[in-house]
Design a protein around this motif. Structure first.
Motif, PDB file in Angstrom:
ATOM      1  N   SER A   1       3.703   7.544   4.021  1.00 24.17           N
ATOM      2  CA  SER A   1       4.053   6.604   2.956  1.00 24.17           C
ATOM      3  C   SER A   1       5.077   7.161   1.971  1.00 24.17           C
ATOM      4  O   SER A   1       5.312   8.368   1.890  1.00 24.17           O
TER       5      SER A   1
ATOM      6  N   GLU B   1      -1.321   6.282   7.670  1.00 19.48           N
ATOM      7  CA  GLU B   1      -0.655   5.404   6.707  1.00 19.48           C
ATOM      8  C   GLU B   1      -0.291   6.171   5.434  1.00 19.48           C
ATOM      9  O   GLU B   1       0.804   6.007   4.874  1.00 19.48           O
ATOM     10  N   PHE B   2      -1.199   7.042   4.999  1.00 14.25           N
ATOM     11  CA  PHE B   2      -0.964   7.813   3.776  1.00 14.25           C
ATOM     12  C   PHE B   2       0.131   8.858   3.968  1.00 14.25           C
ATOM     13  O   PHE B   2       1.057   8.957   3.167  1.00 14.25           O
TER      14      PHE B   2
ATOM     15  N   VAL C   1       0.835  -1.199   0.000  1.00 17.99           N
ATOM     16  CA  VAL C   1       0.000   0.000   0.000  1.00 17.99           C
ATOM     17  C   VAL C   1       0.869   1.249   0.000  1.00 17.99           C
ATOM     18  O   VAL C   1       1.779   1.393   0.822  1.00 17.99           O
ATOM     19  N   PHE C   2       0.594   2.160  -0.927  1.00 19.82           N
ATOM     20  CA  PHE C   2       1.292   3.445  -1.035  1.00 19.82           C
ATOM     21  C   PHE C   2       2.813   3.288  -1.095  1.00 19.82           C
ATOM     22  O   PHE C   2       3.562   4.162  -0.664  1.00 19.82           O
TER      23      PHE C   2
ATOM     24  N   ASN D   1      -8.744   6.439   0.571  1.00 19.11           N
ATOM     25  CA  ASN D   1      -9.131   5.038   0.351  1.00 19.11           C
ATOM     26  C   ASN D   1      -9.128   4.700  -1.136  1.00 19.11           C
ATOM     27  O   ASN D   1      -8.701   3.612  -1.542  1.00 19.11           O
TER      28      ASN D   1
ATOM     29  N   ARG E   1      -5.487   4.557  -2.380  1.00 20.45           N
ATOM     30  CA  ARG E   1      -4.817   3.359  -1.868  1.00 20.45           C
ATOM     31  C   ARG E   1      -5.130   2.131  -2.724  1.00 20.45           C
ATOM     32  O   ARG E   1      -4.230   1.407  -3.159  1.00 20.45           O
TER      33      ARG E   1
END
Length: 703
Positions: free
Chosen positions: A291, A287-288, A235-236, A397, A400
């Protein structure tokens, strides 16, 4: 990762509902989950047969979510109702894509039963499809597929040919015609994905429509999850940074947010209007921002028009090297970043504007991304800031899932501009009512759970402000906070336990205000006690207690409020609730009178130092506020009755008759006086002043 299930249809509840209420139930159910659609996004409809109030005959009526509504919270009056035969007849008036906006003007002529709810631009999308029930939702999982570079092929793969695909087209009459033509050319479909935008789905009944919509979204979710697991997708691009500890994060934010709030209300904002901030440190956001792909993905902007209408086309990233600075360096660093963003946004406007485009709007960012911390969103009020954050979480979202499986594609810049500066959107903005005078303002009220504190909070809330209730009584604070939140909305009220005699507690209260709203514009210093004793019986303990709460406490609260207002750089108002006893001594109340006099002098000192910064400081002097005031529930009532040689039950009448006006003073009276000093539109040129609210006391005259 196991997905939380969507809300399920309740047959028992649905059995008791008529057709319009079944549509409402379906709408509210869909809108209850942000994974299905965002706040205010998406729309639902049903074609029902009803009695025409003029002819008495049965006619087909389109019930469809009206303009500006929210499917999750709407009531029946949120639906527009229109004659289907008249909607179908509009086709002969349609002159082509370049004239499609004029079709909106015909919709009021199709109104059924004089319904005052304006029809939205999405009405033709529902009237053109031949199904009894139609949903148009913005599910994260489906938009992720719609925003992929190979969206058409992937849509066919995910739904095994049961869902069609059409390229992006702005919502309106033309899209409605194209949806109808595509559906007719592809019989047997369960829905249609619109590139970069969302999902259209349908059914013969309210229940089958709901279940079809939810099943399609669940299929998209399951397919994306299967891709992540089977292909071991990262992810990312994986993590680049680690989050700060909670203590480090909150310390950085307490410094950052007042400065950011102040700068966003100037240097290009419309009229320099006050704004409020909303913080999001949820796992999806963190998380974003931590990243590898934060910068390239953020620069692409959002894909779904509903997202960027709330968030602007792209966010501003504030690096750790800036937000960890202090004082002038922090202000200068943020100022430079904001200036760069405004210049970029203005250039975007100049590149894309058309001869008929509305003027440039506020060029400041709405979404601020903070690596190692999270996201801050900024808007004219707290609810709008929070909702903007929710929309950007939806966009995260989408990015991602789309970028992990294929390649994420944002909406082309010109298309984004044409939506953002669409004349129909501008007309909607112009129709919005003028905001109440306290919208965008934040007040911190000490003693906020007491009678006077509550009254002050209610007065500010009534005019659209936000309030931080600070009180040492945790139980009363929780109760009052819940009551005011219910009455004025959860976005407007926060509570914080605060002991005004503790420097650490006071600093923490203002830090809480900064994290919740971005800072404070109004401080009402109201926390207090009352005591009485003959001079020779006044103990050092009693003296120190009065000084600690009423003098030192007012100093600590005033100093921290002053510091935060100075950091914001937008002025502010300090209101000190002192007492008539600060002007004229009362018998057997030496400690109390001396401390109240100190408050008045403190206010004058704050006014002197605050004037160059636009920070005003004024005093309200109550007298004998008995009803609703917590200080009269203790020994003070007994002591004052004894000092005046009357029965305790006669106190209110005694004070009323003692006044020149022969009138009782209530908490609401103190609230009105406090509001006057708090409100910039009423008292912008008033500082260093005293307003007595005592029904008239000759000895307490200020001149």
């Amino acid at each position: 990762m196991t997905q939380k299930p969507f809300p399920r249809w309740d047959d028992a509840r649905a059995a008791a509902l008529d057709a319009p209420n079944l549509l409402l139930y379906r709408s509210n159910l869909l809108g209850s989950d942000l994974r299905i659609t965002n706040y205010g996004g998406g729309n639902t409809s049903a074609k029902l047969h009803q009695t025409d109030p003029l002819s008495g005959e049965q006619v087909e009526v389109l019930w469809v979510k009206g303009s500006g509504g929210d499917v999750g919270s709407m009531k029946l009056d949120g639906f527009s109702t229109l004659y289907m035969d008249k909607l179908r007849a509009l086709k002969k008036l349609y002159r082509g894509l370049e004239h499609e906006d004029e079709m909106v003007g015909y919709l009021p002529h199709c109104t059924f039963n004089l319904n005052a709810r304006a029809a939205s631009i999405d009405t033709p999308l529902h009237s053109s499809l031949p199904y009894a029930h139609v949903d148009h939702m913005h599910p994260d999982a489906v938009i992720a597929i719609a925003a992929m570079e190979n969206s058409e092929a992937i849509t066919k793969q995910v739904f095994e040919g049961t869902v069609g695909w059409m390229p992006w087209l702005r919502p309106g009459y033309e899209l409605g015609q194209q949806l109808a033509a595509y559906n007719e050319a592809h019989p047997g479909l369960r829905g249609i994905v619109l590139g970069g935008h969302g999902l259209f789905s349908w059914g013969d009944t309210a229940k089958s429509c709901y279940e079809n919509t939810v099943d399609l979204i669940e299929r998209a979710q399951a397919w994306l999850e299967q891709q992540r697991v089977s292909r071991k997708l990262q992810v990312f691009g994986g993590a680049k940074l680690q989050s700060l500890s909670d203590a480090e994060r909150d310390a950085a934010l307490a410094k950052l947010m007042p400065v950011l709030r102040g700068l966003s209300a100037s240097d290009g904002a419309e009229g320099g209007a006050a704004k409020l901030l909303h913080l999001d440190t949820s796992p999806a956001v963190v998380e974003f921002v931590n990243s590898q792909q934060l910068e390239p993905l953020a620069a692409l902007g959002t894909s779904c028009p509903d997202h960027f209408l709330r968030t602007k086309i792209r966010p501003l990233i504030v690096p750790e090297s800036v937000y960890t600075l202090s004082g002038a360096a922090l202000r200068d660093g943020l100022k430079q970043l904001l200036a760069g963003y405004r210049a970029d946004y203005s250039a975007y406007y100049e590149r894309c504007k058309r001869p008929t485009s509305p003027p440039l709007r506020d060029p400041n960012p709405v979404v601020i991304l903070l690596p190692r911390i999270g996201m801050v969103t900024i808007a004219k009020d707290k609810a709008t800031a929070r909702i903007a954050g929710e929309f950007y979480v939806n966009a995260i979202n989408v990015m991602r899932d789309a970028d992990a499986v294929d390649r994420y594609v944002g909406l082309p810049e010109q298309e984004a501009f044409d939506i953002e500066y669409w004349l129909l959107e501008e007309a909607k903005l112009q129709r919005m009512p003028k905001p109440k005078p306290m919208v965008g303002k934040v007040a911190l009220v000490t003693g906020g759970a007491g009678g006077i504190g509550q009254a002050i909070a209610k007065r500010i809330l009534a005019d659209g402000g936000c309030v931080v209730l600070a009180d040492i009584d945790a139980e009363a604070l929780a109760s009052v906070g819940a009551e005011l939140s219910k009455a004025h909305g959860k976005d407007h009220v926060r509570g914080v336990a605060c002991d005004v005699t503790s420097e650490a507690s006071v600093i923490a209260a203002f830090d809480k205000a900064a994290l919740e709203f971005g800072g404070v514009d109004i401080l009402v210093s109201n926390a207090g006690i009352a005591s009485a004793a003959p001079l020779e019986d006044t103990t050092l303990e009693l003296w120190n207690r009065n000084q600690s709460i009423l003098a030192t406490g007012y100093f600590l609260v005033g100093r921290e409020g002053f510091r935060q207002m100075k950091a914001q750089g937008t002025g502010g108002s300090i209101v000190m609730i002192a007492s008539k006893n600060g002007m004229v001594a009362s018998n057997q109340a030496t400690a109390y009178c001396a401390a109240k006099a100190a408050e008045i002098q403190l206010s004058r000192s704050f006014a002197l130092e605050g004037a160059p910064l636009g920070i005003r400081s004024n005093v309200v002097n109550p007298d004998a506020v008995i009803r609703g005031s917590k200080i009269w529930t203790g020994k003070w009532s007994e002591e004052r009755a004894a000092a005046n040689k009357i029965d305790e039950g006669d106190l209110e009448a005694f004070y009323r008759e003692r006044s020149m006006l022969k009138r009782s003073v209530f908490p609401e009276d103190i609230a009105e006086a406090s509001y006057f000093f708090a409100a910039e539109h009423l008292s912008a040129k008033s500082t260093g002043n005293i307003l007595n609210v005592d029904a008239g006391n000759l000895a307490a005259f200020t001149r």
